[in-house]
Scaffold this motif. Sequence first.
Motif, mmCIF file in Angstrom:
data_model
loop_
_atom_site.group_PDB
_atom_site.id
_atom_site.type_symbol
_atom_site.label_atom_id
_atom_site.label_comp_id
_atom_site.label_asym_id
_atom_site.label_seq_id
_atom_site.Cartn_x
_atom_site.Cartn_y
_atom_site.Cartn_z
ATOM 1 N N HIS A 167 9.211 50.570 26.032
ATOM 2 C CA HIS A 167 9.262 51.645 27.026
ATOM 3 C C HIS A 167 8.570 51.275 28.337
ATOM 4 O O HIS A 167 8.564 52.086 29.278
ATOM 5 C CB HIS A 167 8.644 52.920 26.458
ATOM 6 C CG HIS A 167 9.471 53.571 25.394
ATOM 7 N ND1 HIS A 167 10.618 54.282 25.662
ATOM 8 C CD2 HIS A 167 9.328 53.584 24.041
ATOM 9 C CE1 HIS A 167 11.146 54.736 24.532
ATOM 10 N NE2 HIS A 167 10.382 54.322 23.537
ATOM 11 N N GLY A 168 8.001 50.073 28.415
ATOM 12 C CA GLY A 168 7.313 49.670 29.638
ATOM 13 C C GLY A 168 6.153 50.584 29.982
ATOM 14 O O GLY A 168 5.971 50.952 31.153
ATOM 15 N N ASN A 174 5.912 48.072 24.646
ATOM 16 C CA ASN A 174 6.690 47.089 25.390
ATOM 17 C C ASN A 174 8.111 47.582 25.662
ATOM 18 O O ASN A 174 8.661 47.376 26.754
ATOM 19 C CB ASN A 174 6.733 45.765 24.631
ATOM 20 C CG ASN A 174 5.362 45.120 24.524
ATOM 21 O OD1 ASN A 174 4.485 45.394 25.342
ATOM 22 N ND2 ASN A 174 5.163 44.278 23.518
#
Length: 406
Positions: A147-148, A145
């Motif tokens: 680091h996307g 989450n």
Amino acid sequence: MTVTHSETPQSTSSSQNSDGPIGLWLNGARGSVATTAVTGLLALRAGMTRSTGCVTDTDMLRDVPLAGWADMVVGGHDVVDTPLEKKAEALVDSGVIPAPVLAAVRGNLPEVEGELRTGYDAQSHTGSQAEAIDRLAADIEEFRNRHGLARVVVVNVSSTEPPVDFRPEHDDLEALTRALADPDARVLPPSSVVAYAAFQAGCGFVDFTPSTGARLPALELLARRQQVPFAGSDGKTGETLLRTALAPMFTCRALHVLSWAGVNLLGGGDGATLEDPANAKSKLSSKSGVLPALLGEDVTAPLHIDNVPDLGDHKTAWDHVSFEGFLGVRMSMQLTWSGVDSTLAAPLVLDLARLTAAAHRAGHVGPVEELGFFFKDPIGSDEHALADQARALTEWANGLDREADS
């Protein structure tokens, strides 16, 4: 089949076929294989090295929708706290990592170090295994989450475990879930705790070791429920790689192999781990199935693994093949393989992360048998001949983009 590599370092630009950055989460992140893989990935990003040894960067897999080197973010778990930089320095001293490569990427290692978390230690853990799984899964989810990341692949490169004794819960996911909540139960070995956490976090899983990992019916069911792929087991990097390439030569030329004896000499952490007969049993089991599958059940194939501490990460394997030709004439072939285990394994870890992420993107669920090309004991497949495995991998991987769009 001709396989070619680029003569110049791989571009660090994003892959046009990938749907965003991916995570490589290493269990055993401070070990020799993981440290070599991390250092190599950083060197590839910096244009410091060619991608020699990376099958995913060859013409063989030119149409696969892969994340670029710059699109891979690394994190991981480990039960030891030796800093990556110190481990990398030790690997330079032992000839595994070239000194100029470490010098070029040293400044980036603290960033990776900051992504490492404390792993599951069965000896010191208190509480239930369910609590350990929740913690490991939460670490991975937070990493993804923050680091996307489009997806994360968990790769187990920790020390080899002894074979696990069967328990009824291994066949029944509901019973396994109940047993994991018991603080006094230790129903799963550490590698399977890691696999469970990976699946719980919605991640693909790869076992590069001969440990149990995801090879339990209950864990396969969990992977299918979570709609994630997995692969393994025991990376094929040296003597077994040689055997799976050469053994089919004898069968296709109608030569009768009478015996194929092998001796493995190695040091370092693997040598120390495999000096324990219980741990060595897992490794010997994963290696022993190859020759009977390729040559027939009547072949005599004794195999020994000996710890020679001064060899460090440098491994020597000696094979003696006795075979019979026309008119019953006896002949022999002797082979010596001298390699650096972590150097051979690290690019395959990067390959497997890219390919498993691509399989996840394409909607592949459960064991990915086509990735058996990389393993001594491939999950979901009885095929061991290297050339046949390469063809299966090529056909499957190059069709993933079409599969993702269908």
